[in-house]
Structures are given as structure tokens and as C-alpha cells.
Design an enzyme around this catalytic site. Structure first.
Site, PDB file in Angstrom:
ATOM      1  N   ASP A  84       0.857  -1.180   0.000  1.00 12.38           N
ATOM      2  CA  ASP A  84       0.000   0.000   0.000  1.00 12.38           C
ATOM      3  C   ASP A  84       0.894   1.230   0.000  1.00 12.38           C
ATOM      4  O   ASP A  84       1.589   1.501   0.995  1.00 12.38           O
ATOM      5  CB  ASP A  84      -0.891  -0.022   1.242  1.00 12.38           C
ATOM      6  N   LEU A  85       0.923   1.957  -1.103  1.00 12.92           N
ATOM      7  CA  LEU A  85       1.745   3.157  -1.236  1.00 12.92           C
ATOM      8  C   LEU A  85       0.881   4.349  -0.849  1.00 12.92           C
ATOM      9  O   LEU A  85       0.000   4.765  -1.609  1.00 12.92           O
ATOM     10  CB  LEU A  85       2.268   3.285  -2.665  1.00 12.92           C
TER      11      LEU A  85
ATOM     12  N   SER B  77      -6.113   3.437  -5.466  1.00 12.96           N
ATOM     13  CA  SER B  77      -6.942   2.962  -4.365  1.00 12.96           C
ATOM     14  C   SER B  77      -8.304   3.634  -4.280  1.00 12.96           C
ATOM     15  O   SER B  77      -9.184   3.159  -3.561  1.00 12.96           O
ATOM     16  CB  SER B  77      -6.211   3.187  -3.041  1.00 12.96           C
TER      17      SER B  77
ATOM     18  N   SER C 128      -8.772   6.323  -2.858  1.00 10.76           N
ATOM     19  CA  SER C 128      -8.720   7.176  -1.675  1.00 10.76           C
ATOM     20  C   SER C 128      -7.567   8.163  -1.798  1.00 10.76           C
ATOM     21  O   SER C 128      -7.763   9.335  -2.086  1.00 10.76           O
ATOM     22  CB  SER C 128      -8.562   6.319  -0.420  1.00 10.76           C
ATOM     23  N   LYS C 129      -6.321   7.671  -1.602  1.00 15.12           N
ATOM     24  CA  LYS C 129      -5.171   8.572  -1.711  1.00 15.12           C
ATOM     25  C   LYS C 129      -4.068   8.000  -2.595  1.00 15.12           C
ATOM     26  O   LYS C 129      -3.527   8.699  -3.436  1.00 15.12           O
ATOM     27  CB  LYS C 129      -4.609   8.859  -0.314  1.00 15.12           C
TER      28      LYS C 129
ATOM     29  N   ARG D  48     -15.426   3.524  -2.753  1.00 15.11           N
ATOM     30  CA  ARG D  48     -14.849   4.129  -1.559  1.00 15.11           C
ATOM     31  C   ARG D  48     -15.869   5.066  -0.923  1.00 15.11           C
ATOM     32  O   ARG D  48     -16.698   5.672  -1.618  1.00 15.11           O
ATOM     33  CB  ARG D  48     -13.580   4.923  -1.891  1.00 15.11           C
TER      34      ARG D  48
ATOM     35  N   HIS E 266     -25.898 -41.724  -9.000  1.00 15.30           N
ATOM     36  CA  HIS E 266     -26.351 -40.634  -9.861  1.00 15.30           C
ATOM     37  C   HIS E 266     -25.598 -40.714 -11.174  1.00 15.30           C
ATOM     38  O   HIS E 266     -24.687 -41.531 -11.351  1.00 15.30           O
ATOM     39  CB  HIS E 266     -26.138 -39.267  -9.192  1.00 15.30           C
TER      40      HIS E 266
ATOM     41  N   ASP F 178     -23.465 -38.334 -13.994  1.00 23.36           N
ATOM     42  CA  ASP F 178     -22.779 -37.061 -14.195  1.00 23.36           C
ATOM     43  C   ASP F 178     -22.805 -36.700 -15.675  1.00 23.36           C
ATOM     44  O   ASP F 178     -22.257 -37.428 -16.513  1.00 23.36           O
ATOM     45  CB  ASP F 178     -21.332 -37.148 -13.711  1.00 23.36           C
TER      46      ASP F 178
ATOM     47  N   LYS G  72     -38.174 -25.116  16.445  1.00 19.60           N
ATOM     48  CA  LYS G  72     -37.139 -26.039  16.916  1.00 19.60           C
ATOM     49  C   LYS G  72     -36.225 -25.279  17.860  1.00 19.60           C
ATOM     50  O   LYS G  72     -35.608 -24.286  17.476  1.00 19.60           O
ATOM     51  CB  LYS G  72     -36.346 -26.611  15.742  1.00 19.60           C
TER      52      LYS G  72
END
Length: 833
Positions: free
Chosen positions: A141-142, A176, A178-179, A248, A338, A340, A542
Site C-alpha cells: 500500500d503506497l 486505491s 482514496s489517496k 470508496r 447418480h 454425471d 425447533k
């Protein structure tokens, strides 16, 4: 106020306040937020898949730059969340919390509906069995300090890229929203979070050493002005980062947007708004999620050397010689027989499990459940999958050939299949129509079309029957066998029969006190059963407690558990006072429950009472955790047998005797509508409901199909047979329990349980299990990997777990510990269907 109910991916969601403004500066409404998350889902979901999601919610909006709104940070899933939201527990010091996993569009839309604008995830994933894996990506995270911005972050990102490439990692950038900028690099998931954090820290220090004028790796905020802080700590397993493509909670609706390296060279680089992100093509960050390839789920369930199934190193394989896509239908004698059905598509075999095979007539559809994609090498696979492995059992090729595709959408597939010339299928036009869910485990209808692709009437086929008669399916699990057991064995009376209700009876024996048991069912099965019974069903809540059969002597109550243990001393508030149940003796059936702060029965809370033996401990805990007794049936009254009366008549007897009883005894109300009761139970956070035939008599000690239990979450009683030692913060303690369920061949291994334990619980389990240590493996079918470091114990203790489902091989998926069941013996444990 706007409100509407919509159906998304087979799920019903109620959307409200769609015109509410969440971003005042741009006028962006909740409806626009939901629209964004719906449209960005194909790019966002791969970055969320199998990761626990924490959320930042702004139900009142994000506010403005001058007057920001207050967010709510949510870890545990909200109590009112839909029951279909996938969730897994993470242990905290205060106890385990269930986190949502956002793997599909309905869940994503639900989170947007409750104003979860920001979605944060760790760098690791859960396995499908609910176990925590090592991180599969590294993040840096820069974060720009005062005086610097995105341009400086981009410069630092390029320096980090050079170093990461030198060690074999190829990072990709995300602005990001944000900043700053986030850098992601894909990892092989071989290193722990601690090891990855250490690498990230050293990398940050190295960049700081080369560029001390612009870079800082210290946490102290005082060192950040004019510099870019490289936050390496988000690789810690307990920390999270904003998910790529998440909104954000800023004054404007910006997004954590994946970018190209060329974009980072733009001197006017800025954060992107959600409308701009929607206009972009593709996902620049997709290479980081390469493990989301089609065969990831397939490979995660299988290990080379332990199964004869093909284990390819990469998806794909040789295409069909004539270019026509291929199919195979395999007959699979697993825990349930079953067929497939697998269709070649984009280099893999898209697969469905079809319990009844291809429908031979247009008048009847077959249920088909989507499973994980399979490799093309599976086209001709036949063999015996060993016991204990996923899909254990015999598999043969029922028919194979090519198909002509007409339509392939995410909710509908139409194709004409042409099998072998001597095969049972022939040439048939089929449609697969999705009815519920999305992706793996979604439910579809397999329909035989009335006409072929040219519009001609299509003939009917032969009924599908098992061709491999040498492979046996466990008959003990069949519906018919269960019904026979419930109505004719175990000392019970056949349905509809009546024993005389007159004549005095002596003191009740242990057999007299064995409670009647319910069979597991779904709401649909319960509705169908109620229709068969005729009249109005009898539906009870229940209660999440333990069964208590009460013997009333006219002044005091004695209590017995369902396996006959005396509980009288353990619950003095029920047995040491006059409960007002009348002067005549009677035998009652009910549930002992402990209520939480919201007035809901809590089995974990009841655990505090269940294992106490010393009178002083019992007295002390009774004040902290009082219990109540909910009565729902009566077996004898005034010394006379009433078990042979219909339930509706026994209820009148019960209300006459206990309707006016003093607290802490009560007779809960009943419902007459299955769907309304299920909805009410879910809304109030209860365990589920029990649907009963009002004409049913009481069959002591018998699990009857005239009583059906419908749970919101699945639980299973298990027998403890082994311990795997703990590692990391559990070193020296129990890491997980190895558990099993009795079967025809012995104690069938059912997997590991490693979550849901508090420290006190682990300590108590260690004390109880240590004396039971043995050198003998008590299980049938333990995989070598699970047995490698196991400490075996005699299979004498019973516990209860909550789980998502059984694998075809009988392994519990996403099992979480609920508590010990001292009221149960190993011989009483049965697999819940």
C-alpha cells in the site's frame, strides 16, 4: 421511499430506499450503487472469491468534504442477513464470528442494499472445506503523506516493480480510490502470512534505503510528510485491504481501480469514478487471480496419487478431431447413485450431477445440480475412486459422443446430444434450465424437448437404469429403508395403530423414557408430507437445546436425557421446586434451553451447564445461565398411557396439565403453516422448525417420518476419534478434531473440525480426551494426509458440529464445533440427510 422485491440468481431480495442519496456531492443514490455493483460483478467477484469480507457501511450516506458521514465497520455478518449468504467462522478472543463470503451476485447486491460501500478482504482465502490457506498474493500500500500525491506514488510503484521482478514476481497497480496506489503480485500460496509480511517489510526497507528522500517504511505518522509510506503490514493474516473494484466512502464515488503500467506514466493520473470504471474494458488485474482458473475447484478436491482421476497441470486438452464439442455421461455409484453429465466448453467439461439421469419422457424433468468443472481427460475416465476421497465409489462411462449447441447462457443451455451407435442415449435434444443459485451447487432442470432442432416431434427414450450392477449403493441411506425403520422397528407401533389409553402403568422404565425422534427434511419435503397427511400440519419451533424427558411425581420433576442419563441434579431450577404441573404423576417430553441476551435459545450458552458435576459449580452457573423447559408432548398423565393418542389429542392433555405451569416451564405455541413458521423461525434467529402429523402417535425411541425437522443451518452429531496437534498460536493444544459418523462398516471418517473452539473449550476437550488416547485408528477411510500426525482416541465422546454439506465421500464441509453432547452415546449418532 422506493421498495421492490427482485429475483437475482434464483434468490429473492427486497430492495428499499433506492432513491436515497448516499453521495451528496454527486447526488449518487443507493439504486445507482446497486447498479454499479451488479454491473461490475464479473470483474469484482474473482477478487473476492473465498475471502472473508469486512465491510464499511454508510446507511446515512458518506456526507460531504466539510461534513463527512460516520461509517460502521462490520466484521461479523449481520443477524438479519439472508440465510443463503455463504459464511465461515474466524476465531477471535471474544469467540468465533461468521464472516460473509461474496461468491455470487445476490450476496453482492445484498451488501449494497445495506449500504456496504467499501468491501475489504485479506490476502488469503478459505478452502471449500472452510480451512484458512496461505496468502495467494502480496500487496504493498503506497500511501502518500502530506505534500505528495499520486505522481510520487507512481514513481515509488515503478521502483517496487523492478525489485519484485528481480525475485520473480510481476506486480500490477490499483489506484486505491482514496489517496494512493496498491501493488498486487500473485504468490504460489506456499508461504505463511508471517513469511510474506517479512518479505514485504524488507522490500519496503530496501526501497527506503535507496530513496530516503521520498520513501518511508516506518509506521510513525510523524515521519511521513513529503514522503510515500510503503505499508507492508497489510500482508498480516489479520489485516485487510480494500478490494479491487470496491467503491470508496469518499465525498465522490471513487473506486479502487486496477490500472495498467502505461496509465501510471500519465502526469495527470487521478482516481476514477465508478461511472468511468464501468466504461473500461477487461480487468488489468486478472493475472493476479490466475488461480481462479476453471479447474481450481476440481484440483482443490483431489490429490495426485490418492485417486485414479486425471490430475492435469493445466486446464484444457486435445480438442475433438472434427471440432465438434464432446460430452460424456458417467454412471457414478458414490454414496448416492447418480449420473454425471459433462459438456465440453472452453477447454473444460462443465458438469452436472443428475440423480435420476436423462429423463426418458418430455412429461417429467430431472433435477441437475451443477458441480465443479472437470478436465477434458475426464471424457473417458472410468474406475474406482477410493473410500475417503472426494466422490468415492465406482464410475463408468454410461454414454459419450458429441453435441450440437443451440444456446449457452448462464441460466439456460440447449443442445442435441448424439451418443455412441450402441449406447443407451441415442440422439436427443435436451435443455438445462437454472432454477436456483449460481455456479457450483446451483440447481437446474434437465428437460427432454418435445421437438428436435428441426421442429420434428422427438421420440421418448428408455428409462435410465444402473448398468454397473456390481457397484452397490448403501441401502441404509435409502428413503424406503428409513421409513420402514421409523414405522415398524425399535419397539414402536405401526403408523395409524392405537394402543389402549386406559389402565394404570407402573414406574417408567428406561425404554418408556426414550423420546420419539424427527427425520431431517427441507421445507419442500415438509410441505409435501403435510399434503399427504391431509388436514392442517402441526408446526413447532425447533429449540436449540437438549432433549429432556420429565417425570413428574406430583410435587417435583426428575429429568432424563434422551440416552437415559439422569439430569435431575444438573438443573435445580427445574427439579428443586414445585413447577405447578398438578397433583397427579405424568411424563413429559420437552427441550431444556438457555436463552441469550435477545431471548433466543443458545446451544453454546447451554454448554456452560451441560458438563458440570459439582453442586457448587452447578449452583453458581445456574445464577449466571438459567435454563427453561419447553414442553411439547406428554407420554402419560395421571398414571395412564396417552402415547397412543393422536398428537392433536395429546396436545390438549399437555395444555390442561402444563398450560398454567409456573416459570421456568412453558408450552410454546404451534403454527399451522409451514412457510410462515419457517419464515418466523428465520426472522427471530431460531434453529428451525419441526413439522408434525397431527394424527401421529408417539413412537418411543423411533426416528419417524411423521415428525420432520427443518433447520436453517445443518448440524450433525459426530464421534471424536482423533486429534491433530495445533500449530502456530495453537501449538501445544488441539489443532483440530478428527470425527466420524457410524456406518455399516464401522466409524466412517467424516473429516476435521478446527474452528468454533474457545480457549476454555480446548482445555476441557484436552482434559477429556487425554485419558482416551490409544494407538488404534478407530476410523474407516482416513486419508493418509489426515492420519500422518493424528493422535488417536477411543471413540467414546459425542459432539455436535455445524456444517455446510456432506461431500459425496461423506466428508463434512465447513464444519464448525458447537459443543459436546454428553446426552448422546456413539451408538445413537446417525448421519443427518
Amino acid at each position: 421511499m422506493t421498495e421492490q422485491t427482485v429475483r437475482i440468481g434464483g434468490r429473492r431480495l427486497r430492495l428499499s430506499n433506492l432513491d436515497k442519496v448516499l453521495y451528496p456531492e454527486t447526488g449518487t443514490t443507493k439504486g445507482e450503487v446497486i447498479d454499479y455493483y451488479s454491473r461490475i460483478a464479473p470483474r469484482l467477484l474473482p477478487h473476492l472469491a473465498d475471502r472473508p469480507v469486512t465491510r464499511k457501511r454508510w446507511p446515512d450516506g458518506v456526507g460531504t468534504e466539510a461534513d463527512p458521514g460516520t461509517p460502521f465497520f462490520a466484521k461479523a455478518l449481520e443477524p438479519g442477513a439472508p440465510t443463503w449468504v455463504r459464511r465461515l467462522p474466524i476465531d477471535h478472543s471474544s469467540g468465533a464470528k461468521d464472516y460473509p463470503l461474496v461468491d455470487d451476485l445476490p450476496t453482492l447486491v445484498h451488501l449494497a442494499q445495506v449500504a456496504s460501500l467499501e468491501l475489504h478482504v485479506p490476502q488469503w482465502r478459505f478452502t471449500r472445506e472452510g480451512e484458512r490457506q496461505n496468502p495467494d498474493r502480496l500487496v504493498l500500500d503506497l500511501d502518500p503523506g502530506p505534500g505528495v500525491g499520486l505522481a510520487e506514488c507512481a514513481e515509488v510503484a515503478r521502483w517496487a516493480r523492478e525489485i519484485l521482478r528481480d525475485i520473480g514476481l510481476d506486480p500490477l497497480p490499483v489506484t486505491s480510490g482514496s489517496k494512493g496506489i496498491h501493488l498486487y503480485a500473485r504468490l504460489d500460496a506456499r508461504q505463511s502470512s508471517e513469511a510474506v509480511s517479512a518479505v514485504a517489510k524488507e522490500l519496503a526497507r530496501a526501497i527506503e534505503a535507496d530513496h530516503p528522500d521520498l520513501v518511508v517504511s516506518q509506521m510513525a505518522k510523524a515521519a511521513r510528510p513529503g514522503k510515500v509510506f510503503i505499508d507492508w503490514s497489510q500482508n498480516n493474516g489479520s489485516k485487510t485491504t480494500i478490494a479491487p473494484y470496491s467503491l470508496r466512502g469518499r465525498p465522490q464515488p471513487t473506486v479502487a481501480a486496477p490500472r495498467t503500467w502505461a496509465e501510471l506514466d500519465d502526469p495527470h493520473l487521478r482516481h476514477l469514478l465508478f461511472s468511468e470504471v464501468l466504461d473500461r474494458e477487461g480487468d488489468p488485474l486478472a493475472p493476479v487471480e490466475r488461480d481462479q482458473e476453471p479447474l481450481r475447484a476440481y484440483l482443490s478436491k483431489r490429490a495426485a496419487g490418492r485417486t485414479p482421476e486425471p490430475i492435469p497441470e493445466a486446464p484444457g486438452g486435445a480438442p475433438a478431431p472434427d471440432g465438434a464439442p464432446r460430452f460424456v455421461i458417467q454412471e457414478h455409484h458414490a454414496s448416492r447413485l447418480h449420473w454425471d453429465l459433462r459438456l465440453e466448453r472452453d477447454g473444460v467439461l462443465v458438469s452436472w450431477a443428475v440423480p435420476k439421469g436423462v429423463p426418458p419422457t418430455t412429461a417429467k424433468n430431472s433435477l441437475a445440480v451443477m458441480t465443479e468443472d472437470h478436465p477434458l481427460a475426464y471424457l473417458d475416465f472410468a474406475g474406482e475412486i477410493p473410500r475417503g476421497e472426494y466422490g468415492a465409489g465406482t464410475m463408468t462411462v454410461w454414454d459419450t459422443g458429441t453435441y450440437e449447441l443451440e444456446k449457452w447462457r448462464d441460466d439456460e443451455v440447449i443442445a442435441t446430444l448424439t451418443g455412441r451407435s450402441d449406447g443407451p442415449l441415442g440422439r436427443v435434444r435436451l435443455a438445462l434450465i437454472r432454477t436456483e443459485g449460481r455456479g457450483e451447487k446451483s440447481q437446474w432442470l434437465l428437460h427432454r424437448m418435445k421437438t428436435d432442432a428441426e421442429g420434428r416431434a422427438q421420440g421418448e427414450g428408455n428409462p435410465v437404469v444402473a448398468r454397473d450392477h456390481s457397484a452397490r449403493v448403501d441401502p441404509s441411506a435409502s428413503h424406503a429403508d428409513k421409513h420402514d425403520t421409523a414405522t415398524g422397528a425399535g419397539g414402536g407401533t405401526a403408523a395409524g395403530a392405537r394402543r389402549p389409553a386406559e389402565g394404570p402403568t407402573g414406574p417408567p422404565t428406561v425404554a418408556d423414557l426414550r423420546p420419539m425422534l424427527a427425520t431431517s427434511a427441507t421445507p419442500g419435503i415438509a410441505r409435501a408430507a403435510a399434503a399427504r397427511w391431509g388436514g392442517t400440519p402441526w408446526v413447532e419451533m425447533k429449540w436449540d437445546g437438549i432433549r429432556g424427558v420429565g417425570i413428574w411425581d406430583g410435587t417435583r420433576l426428575r429429568l432424563r436425557s434422551r440416552n437415559g442419563n439422569d439430569l435431575t441434579a444438573a438443573y435445580p431450577e427445574l427439579t428443586g421446586v414445585d413447577l405447578g404441573l398438578g397433583a397427579d404423576p405424568a411424563v413429559f417430553d420437552g427441550e431444556i434451553v438457555a436463552l441469550d441476551a435477545n431471548g433466543r435459545p443458545s446451544f453454546p450458552l447451554l454448554q456452560k451447564r451441560m458438563n458440570l458435576l459439582q453442586p457448587r459449580e452447578i449452583e453458581r452457573e445456574a445464577k449466571r445461565t438459567p435454563v427453561q423447559l419447553y414442553l411439547f408432548d406428554v407420554l402419560s398423565a395421571a398414571g395412564r398411557e396417552v402415547a397412543s393418542l393422536p398428537l392433536s389429542e395429546r396436545r390438549r392433555v399437555l395444555e390442561d396439565l402444563a398450560g398454567g405451569a409456573d416459570a421456568p416451564v412453558m408450552v410454546p405455541p404451534v403454527f399451522d403453516d409451514v412457510d410462515a413458521a419457517v419464515s418466523t423461525s428465520s426472522r427471530f434467529g431460531l434453529e428451525g422448525v419441526v413439522v408434525k402429523d397431527p394424527g401421529s402417535t408417539y413412537h418411543r425411541g423411533v426416528r419417524s417420518e411423521q415428525w420432520l425437522k427443518v433447520k436453517h443451518s445443518r448440524t450433525q452429531e459426530v464421534v471424536i476419534g482423533g486429534i491433530r496437534p495445533g500449530k502456530g498460536n495453537r501449538a501445544g493444544a488441539i489443532g483440530s478434531l478428527l470425527v466420524g459418523v457410524p456406518g455399516a462398516d464401522g466409524l466412517q471418517y467424516a473429516g476435521r473440525v478446527g474452528s468454533g473452539f474457545g480457549e476454555k473449550t480446548l482445555a476441557r476437550l484436552s482434559a477429556l480426551l487425554e485419558p482416551l488416547r490409544t494407538d488404534a485408528d478407530p476410523f474407516v477411510g482416513v486419508p493418509a494426509a489426515d492420519a500422518s500426525d493424528a493422535l488417536w482416541v477411543r471413540p467414546e465422546l459425542v459432539g455436535e458440529v455445524e456444517f455446510a454439506e456432506f461431500t459425496p465421500g461423506g466428508i463434512l464441509r465447513q464444519a464448525r464445533w458447537r459443543g459436546l453432547r454428553p446426552d448422546k452415546s456413539p451408538g445413537e449418532v446417525v448421519r443427518e440427510e
